[in-house]
Write an enzyme that holds these catalytic residues in place. Structure first.
Site, PDB file in Angstrom:
ATOM      1  N   GLY A  46       4.204 -22.559  -2.490  1.00 42.55           N
ATOM      2  CA  GLY A  46       5.148 -21.938  -2.669  1.00 42.55           C
ATOM      3  C   GLY A  46       5.299 -20.931  -1.163  1.00 42.55           C
ATOM      4  N   GLN A  51       6.374 -14.845   5.200  1.00 38.52           N
ATOM      5  CA  GLN A  51       5.525 -15.175   5.574  1.00 38.52           C
ATOM      6  C   GLN A  51       5.705 -15.566   7.311  1.00 38.52           C
ATOM      7  OE1 GLN A  51       4.753 -16.786   1.416  1.00 38.52           O
ATOM      8  NE2 GLN A  51       2.338 -16.392   2.237  1.00 38.52           N
ATOM      9  N   CYS A  95      -3.235 -17.609  -1.354  1.00 39.11           N
ATOM     10  CA  CYS A  95      -1.384 -17.663  -0.784  1.00 39.11           C
ATOM     11  C   CYS A  95      -2.004 -17.925   0.607  1.00 39.11           C
ATOM     12  CB  CYS A  95      -1.507 -15.771  -0.547  1.00 39.11           C
ATOM     13  SG  CYS A  95       0.053 -15.150   0.361  1.00 39.11           S
ATOM     14  N   LEU A  96      -1.109 -18.895   1.322  1.00 43.67           N
ATOM     15  CA  LEU A  96      -1.339 -19.350   2.418  1.00 43.67           C
ATOM     16  C   LEU A  96      -1.283 -18.285   3.902  1.00 43.67           C
ATOM     17  CD1 LEU A  96       1.981 -22.166   2.661  1.00 43.67           C
ATOM     18  CD2 LEU A  96      -0.658 -22.367   1.428  1.00 43.67           C
ATOM     19  N   HIS A 137       4.826 -14.562  -7.688  1.00 42.87           N
ATOM     20  CA  HIS A 137       4.172 -14.235  -6.428  1.00 42.87           C
ATOM     21  C   HIS A 137       4.832 -14.615  -5.734  1.00 42.87           C
ATOM     22  CE1 HIS A 137      -0.096 -15.269  -4.362  1.00 42.87           C
ATOM     23  NE2 HIS A 137       1.110 -15.044  -3.135  1.00 42.87           N
ATOM     24  N   GLU A 138       6.060 -15.357  -5.282  1.00 39.30           N
ATOM     25  CA  GLU A 138       6.654 -15.157  -4.032  1.00 39.30           C
ATOM     26  C   GLU A 138       7.983 -14.067  -4.101  1.00 39.30           C
ATOM     27  OE1 GLU A 138       5.582 -17.497  -1.752  1.00 39.30           O
ATOM     28  OE2 GLU A 138       4.163 -18.646  -3.619  1.00 39.30           O
ATOM     29  N   HIS A 141       6.489 -10.985  -2.723  1.00 43.90           N
ATOM     30  CA  HIS A 141       6.409 -11.520  -1.428  1.00 43.90           C
ATOM     31  C   HIS A 141       7.427 -10.306  -0.824  1.00 43.90           C
ATOM     32  CE1 HIS A 141       3.045 -12.914   0.174  1.00 43.90           C
ATOM     33  NE2 HIS A 141       2.464 -14.222  -0.746  1.00 43.90           N
TER      34      HIS A 141
HETATM   35 NI    NI Z   1       1.963 -15.647  -0.612  1.00 40.06          NI
END
Ligand code: NI
Length: 173
Positions: A46, A51, A95-96, A137-138, A141
């Site tokens: 995701g 991000q 998380c990226l 989660h996304e 963000h």
């Molecule tokens: Ni994340």
């Protein structure tokens, strides 16, 4: 198609509430395509627009785990949570924007979301398993919330210090 640079925590842009997407323009289509490629390249399941430094309400995800299954890239524009289950479940999240750090987070087991697709139409779907974790989660963000915000203050500070160190090292290289 361009791979976008993924912001690393801590970054003020990861703490902001994003603005709604005004129209499903060709630019949004191109952004979504870039985000999907950036996510697959990372690799991750995701990726949310903030991000990559775009402060708008959209995210992409593909939680197909097996190589035998066809990819299922999804683009959710202006997503809304329309329902969550009473039942909770706990999954390890990463998380990226917080590379190589993982922690268990408890969230509703099922979530229903409504969003605009790249086709300009409204979609609604119920997510379960990894899809539910990822979608929530996304979605977080887009409201400036990270998975480490669910952890205790000590754990969160420890991870944040590690990320500050990582960013210093990357800036040097
Ligand atoms: Ni994340």
């Amino acid at each position: 198609m361009t791979l976008r640079n993924i912001l690393i925590h801590p970054d003020p842009r990861l703490k902001k509430v994003c603005a709604p997407v005004e129209s499903v323009s060709p630019e949004i289509g191109a952004l979504a395509e870039d985000m999907l490629q950036t996510m697959y390249d990372a690799p991750g399941v995701g990726l949310a627009a903030p991000q990559v430094g775009v402060m708008q309400r959209l995210f992409v995800m593909d939680c197909v785990k097996s190589d035998d299954e066809a990819a299922k890239p999804m683009v959710l524009i202006n997503p809304e949570v329309t329902w969550t289950s009473e039942e909770k479940s706990t999954h390890e999240e990463g998380c990226l924007s917080i590379p190589d750090q993982f922690a268990e987070v408890t969230r509703p087991k099922l979530v229903r979301m409504r969003w605009l697709g790249l086709d300009g139409k409204t979609h609604e779907e119920e997510f379960d398993e990894l899809w539910a974790t990822c979608a929530q989660h996304e979605f977080d963000h887009l409201n400036g919330k990270l998975f480490i915000d669910y952890l205790g203050v000590m754990k969160r500070q420890m991870i944040t210090r590690k990320m500050e160190k990582l960013k210093r090292e990357r800036a040097r290289d």
